[in-house]
Design a protein around this motif. Structure first.
Motif, short mmCIF file in Angstrom:
data_model
loop_
_atom_site.label_atom_id
_atom_site.label_comp_id
_atom_site.label_asym_id
_atom_site.label_seq_id
_atom_site.Cartn_x
_atom_site.Cartn_y
_atom_site.Cartn_z
N ASN A 1 36.43 41.70 31.62
CA ASN A 1 37.45 42.33 32.26
C ASN A 1 36.96 43.46 33.17
OD1 ASN A 1 40.18 42.71 32.84
ND2 ASN A 1 40.28 44.53 31.38
N VAL A 2 35.96 42.92 34.20
CA VAL A 2 35.56 43.82 35.18
C VAL A 2 35.81 43.25 36.55
CG1 VAL A 2 33.76 45.24 33.95
CG2 VAL A 2 33.31 43.07 34.95
N HIS A 3 35.79 44.02 37.62
CA HIS A 3 36.09 43.29 38.98
C HIS A 3 34.71 42.78 39.40
CE1 HIS A 3 39.49 45.97 39.03
NE2 HIS A 3 40.11 45.33 40.00
N PHE A 4 34.90 41.73 40.21
CA PHE A 4 33.63 40.77 40.44
C PHE A 4 33.77 40.27 41.97
CE2 PHE A 4 32.04 36.45 40.38
CZ PHE A 4 30.63 36.68 40.31
N HIS A 5 32.75 40.25 42.87
CA HIS A 5 32.78 39.63 43.98
C HIS A 5 31.50 38.86 44.33
CE1 HIS A 5 31.41 43.47 45.70
NE2 HIS A 5 30.43 42.78 46.29
N THR A 6 31.57 38.16 45.25
CA THR A 6 30.35 36.99 45.83
C THR A 6 30.15 37.30 47.07
OG1 THR A 6 31.20 35.47 43.96
CG2 THR A 6 29.63 34.68 45.95
N GLU A 7 28.71 37.36 47.45
CA GLU A 7 28.25 37.44 48.84
C GLU A 7 27.47 36.25 49.30
OE1 GLU A 7 26.68 41.29 49.59
OE2 GLU A 7 28.02 42.23 48.80
N ASN B 1 39.72 38.75 42.38
CA ASN B 1 40.51 39.43 41.98
C ASN B 1 41.96 39.95 42.76
OD1 ASN B 1 37.44 41.15 41.09
ND2 ASN B 1 38.59 39.82 39.76
N ARG B 2 43.04 39.45 42.22
CA ARG B 2 44.18 39.90 43.25
C ARG B 2 44.38 41.22 43.35
NH1 ARG B 2 46.94 35.57 44.19
NH2 ARG B 2 46.56 33.64 43.15
N ASP B 3 44.09 42.21 42.37
CA ASP B 3 44.04 43.45 42.47
C ASP B 3 42.64 43.85 42.96
OD1 ASP B 3 42.82 42.79 40.07
OD2 ASP B 3 43.27 44.61 38.97
N ILE B 4 42.22 43.90 44.14
CA ILE B 4 41.09 43.98 44.66
C ILE B 4 40.41 45.33 44.56
CG2 ILE B 4 39.55 43.77 46.70
CD1 ILE B 4 41.46 41.77 48.13
N SER B 5 39.19 45.31 43.85
CA SER B 5 38.54 46.54 43.67
C SER B 5 38.31 47.55 44.78
CB SER B 5 37.19 46.34 42.86
OG SER B 5 36.41 47.62 42.72
N ARG B 6 38.51 48.71 44.77
CA ARG B 6 37.96 49.74 45.75
C ARG B 6 36.67 49.77 46.06
NH1 ARG B 6 37.34 55.41 43.88
NH2 ARG B 6 37.35 55.26 41.39
N TYR B 7 35.89 49.34 45.04
CA TYR B 7 34.41 49.19 45.32
C TYR B 7 33.87 48.01 46.17
CZ TYR B 7 34.38 52.85 41.90
OH TYR B 7 34.65 54.18 41.16
N THR B 8 34.91 47.09 45.95
CA THR B 8 34.54 45.77 46.77
C THR B 8 35.09 46.09 48.29
OG1 THR B 8 34.90 44.20 45.00
CG2 THR B 8 35.76 43.50 47.25
#
Length: 270
Positions: free
Chosen positions: A104-110, A119-126
């Protein structure tokens, strides 16, 4: 000890807390270059996030190099010729995205050109990372992340207390399979097991005919530890984590007090 290559982390090291390059640091790097020392930026950022700095520091000769994605990509700055590239597979994406959802943590790929988040609720850190490294951000469902994407790294991102709690629940099998490293209190990075900053600096140094004793490395956070340990002269910033300070040969001033310039003046220019 004659230093011939200086590997420098960017965020928290080369730049101030306000992401600025001070004139003191810039002038000192120029003096080191004029002395024949090779300056190599070594960062978790993608190339898009370092091009302005490369231009400002005039590191665009035929024989200038940059290390990005925490060591996953080594290339020449001018021609962008790739020296080494070690990424992740679509199967890795499925496994790590699934773990992020379970924790249950936000995640992104580069990739080399884009950041992707499911994540539909995009993290502010992303959003922060996208802005910081000047990389376009796209929303894609996991099903839309296709095997043809050239994935360089993946990141779990969240508030420090949430991320730290999640880290305690990551199964050992993931540590066995990937390089997992914290680059800021809110970024946990997943890379190919063969990748870290130390391995990349070592590969580049050897290609240039240099030994570890001829390399200086400067850093502040956990992703810098492998290159601090590899270099003949590992320098911890005054604002570095305790692990980095304990591994370093010398602790310089903080990034807000021109710590890079202080170290280079002491060990390279004197």
């Amino acid at each position: 000890m004659s230093i011939k290559l200086i590997a420098i982390d960017i965020d928290g090291t080369l730049l101030t807390s306000n992401h600025q390059l001070t004139e003191e640091v810039k002038a000192t790097l120029k003096k080191a270059e004029e002395k024949g020392v090779k300056i190599v930026l070594c960062t978790g950022r993608p190339l898009t996030g370092v091009q302005d700095l490369i231009a400002e520091l005039d590191l665009y000769s035929e024989n200038d190099y940059v290390i990005t994605y925490n060591g996953a990509l080594i290339q020449k700055t001018k021609s962008q010729e790739i020296i080494s590239q070690v990424g992740l597979t679509h199967d890795d994406y499925i496994a790590i995205d699934g773990l992020a959802r379970k924790l249950n943590v936000h995640f992104h790929t580069e990739t080399e050109k884009f950041m992707y988040t499911s994540n539909r609720d995009i993290s502010r850190y992303t959003v922060l990372e996208s802005h910081l490294v000047d990389m376009p951000l796209k929303f894609r469902t996991p099903e839309e992340i296709t095997p043809d994407l050239n994935i360089m790294k993946m990141m779990m991102v969240d508030d420090p207390e949430i991320l730290d709690a999640a880290i305690t629940k990551i199964p050992q099998e993931f540590y066995n399979k990937y390089t997992i490293v914290k680059s800021t209190p809110y970024f946990l990075e997943f890379l190919n097991k063969k990748v870290d900053k130390g391995a990349a600096v070592k590969q580049l140094a050897e290609q240039l005919g240099l030994e570890a004793r001829e390399v200086m490395a400067l850093g502040d956070n956990e992703n810098d530890l492998p290159m601090i340990e590899y270099a003949g002269l590992g320098i911890a910033m005054g604002n570095a984590t305790e692990n980095i300070k304990n591994a370093a040969s010398f602790i310089t001033a903080s990034n807000d007090a021109h710590g890079v310039a202080v170290a280079i003046e002491k060990f390279v220019l004197n």
